[in-house]
Every structure is written in C-alpha cells, then in structure tokens.
Design a protein around this motif. Structure first.
Motif, PDB file in Angstrom:
ATOM      1  N   UNK A  89       0.856  -1.184   0.000  1.00 33.10           N
ATOM      2  CA  UNK A  89       0.000   0.000   0.000  1.00 33.10           C
ATOM      3  C   UNK A  89       0.888   1.229   0.000  1.00 33.10           C
ATOM      4  N   UNK A  90       0.678   2.108  -0.973  1.00 35.92           N
ATOM      5  CA  UNK A  90       1.456   3.346  -1.050  1.00 35.92           C
ATOM      6  C   UNK A  90       0.515   4.508  -1.323  1.00 35.92           C
ATOM      7  N   UNK A  91       1.076   5.705  -1.291  1.00 40.29           N
ATOM      8  CA  UNK A  91       0.263   6.887  -1.566  1.00 40.29           C
ATOM      9  C   UNK A  91      -0.262   6.893  -3.000  1.00 40.29           C
ATOM     10  N   UNK A  92       0.448   6.233  -3.916  1.00 39.86           N
ATOM     11  CA  UNK A  92       0.056   6.271  -5.327  1.00 39.86           C
ATOM     12  C   UNK A  92      -0.811   5.104  -5.754  1.00 39.86           C
ATOM     13  N   UNK A  93      -0.873   4.032  -4.963  1.00 42.34           N
ATOM     14  CA  UNK A  93      -1.690   2.889  -5.357  1.00 42.34           C
ATOM     15  C   UNK A  93      -1.506   1.696  -4.446  1.00 42.34           C
ATOM     16  N   UNK A 122      -2.813   0.727   7.792  1.00 36.07           N
ATOM     17  CA  UNK A 122      -1.969   0.979   6.620  1.00 36.07           C
ATOM     18  C   UNK A 122      -2.735   1.736   5.546  1.00 36.07           C
ATOM     19  N   UNK A 123      -3.977   1.331   5.283  1.00 32.59           N
ATOM     20  CA  UNK A 123      -4.780   2.044   4.285  1.00 32.59           C
ATOM     21  C   UNK A 123      -5.028   3.480   4.736  1.00 32.59           C
ATOM     22  N   UNK A 124      -5.378   3.662   6.010  1.00 28.62           N
ATOM     23  CA  UNK A 124      -5.642   5.011   6.528  1.00 28.62           C
ATOM     24  C   UNK A 124      -4.379   5.875   6.490  1.00 28.62           C
ATOM     25  N   UNK A 125      -3.217   5.288   6.802  1.00 26.47           N
ATOM     26  CA  UNK A 125      -1.964   6.046   6.809  1.00 26.47           C
ATOM     27  C   UNK A 125      -1.601   6.580   5.425  1.00 26.47           C
ATOM     28  N   UNK A 126      -2.078   5.904   4.392  1.00 28.13           N
ATOM     29  CA  UNK A 126      -1.792   6.343   3.023  1.00 28.13           C
ATOM     30  C   UNK A 126      -2.969   7.087   2.402  1.00 28.13           C
ATOM     31  N   UNK A 127      -3.977   7.432   3.212  1.00 27.43           N
ATOM     32  CA  UNK A 127      -5.057   8.290   2.762  1.00 27.43           C
ATOM     33  C   UNK A 127      -6.219   7.611   2.076  1.00 27.43           C
TER      34      UNK A 127
END
Length: 172
Positions: free
Chosen positions: A102-106, A158-163
């Motif tokens: 999981x990253x900020x871009x996808x 993890x999902x919340x941390x990446x928005x």
C-alpha cells in the motif's frame, strides 16, 4: 556477494512516501503446516491401532497394512511422511497467501506470484467482507476481492496512513 536487502514481505512500517507491505509471516505458515503434518503422521499410527480394535469398523485392510510395519519404523516413517506432506502444504499456503503493498500512489495485491495493481484514483474504498479484503471502485463496483489472513487492524491502519477510506461497503 551483495546483500539484496530485507525481504519486502517483512516491511510493515513505512516512512513518508514509502509503501507499507503486509504479508503473512512465512515462518509461521511453515511451522504450523509442518508441525501439524508431523503430529498428524504420529496420530495416524495411533488411529490405525484403534481402527483395528473396533469390530464394527469397515475397511480394516489399510490399517492392517500400516500396523504390519515394525516399530520404531512405523512411527518414524509416519512422522516423516507427515512432515513432508506438511512441508508441501506449507509451500502451497505461502504461495497462495496475500501480500498487500500500500502506497500513496496505489495498491498492489499479490497472490500466487501474480501482481494486481490499482492506482489511487481507481480505489474509492478498501474494506473487510468476512475474511476477504475488498477494493471498491468510485462507481461502487468491486475492483478486487481476495481471501485475506492479514491482521485487519494493521491493514486498516496501513490504508488510513496512506489516505484511503477504510470501512464498510455502501449498502451493507
């Protein structure tokens, strides 16, 4: 010889701009499968004796064949066969387990050495449905539904941390 760095399956903490990788620990999967295989092989020898002692049980031939092997070879052989079968089951479990990057871009979901990549714009919601991870598109359709043995709390964090939005699917 160069080190290739840490296994990406073990990275569960990400810094700013880095991907968070969540995966089931390989050693735990293998330990459980191999341990259960060994114990199962040992129990098979005990159950064969019990099977033969019950007069109403059908198909005693396989149990007679198994118990015809002298001790300690019967127990050693049964445990070794159980360990090997457990090892094969463990490799299968690792191969079929989900890894989520999981990253900020996808988001990249990997199952059976197959990566499925989703960009941030494609994902409106990530949620849990029973024992499955579901990625929902902005139009409400499902992008992905994968059986998931990962810790749900850590996955949600993890999902919340990446928005990304994490929660129940609309209409549930």
């Amino acid at each position: 010889m160069e080190k290739s760095g840490p296994d990406p399956r073990d990275r569960t903490v990400a810094g700013p701009g880095e991907a968070t990788v969540l995966a089931e620990p390989v050693w735990q999967l293998m330990l459980v499968c191999v341990g259960c295989g060994g114990v199962g092989g040992w129990l098979l020898t005990l159950l064969a004796d019990l099977w033969l002692s019950l007069p109403w049980v059908p198909m005693k031939g396989p149990a007679r064949l198994l118990t015809s092997v002298p001790e300690p070879w019967l127990t050693v052989g049964a445990v070794v066969v159980g360990l090997v079968l457990g090892l094969l089951l463990g490799f299968t479990a690792v191969y079929e387990s989900l890894t989520a990057r999981i990253s900020d871009s996808g988001v990249v979901l990997t199952v059976k050495d197959e990566d499925r990549e989703f960009t941030r714009d494609e994902i409106a919601l990530a949620c849990r449905d029973g024992k499955q991870l579901v990625l929902v598109a902005p139009d409400g359709g499902e992008l992905a539904r994968e059986r998931c043995g990962l810790p749900w709390r850590r996955l949600a964090e993890a999902f919340a941390a990446h928005g990304y939005d994490w929660g129940a699917p609309q209409g549930s």
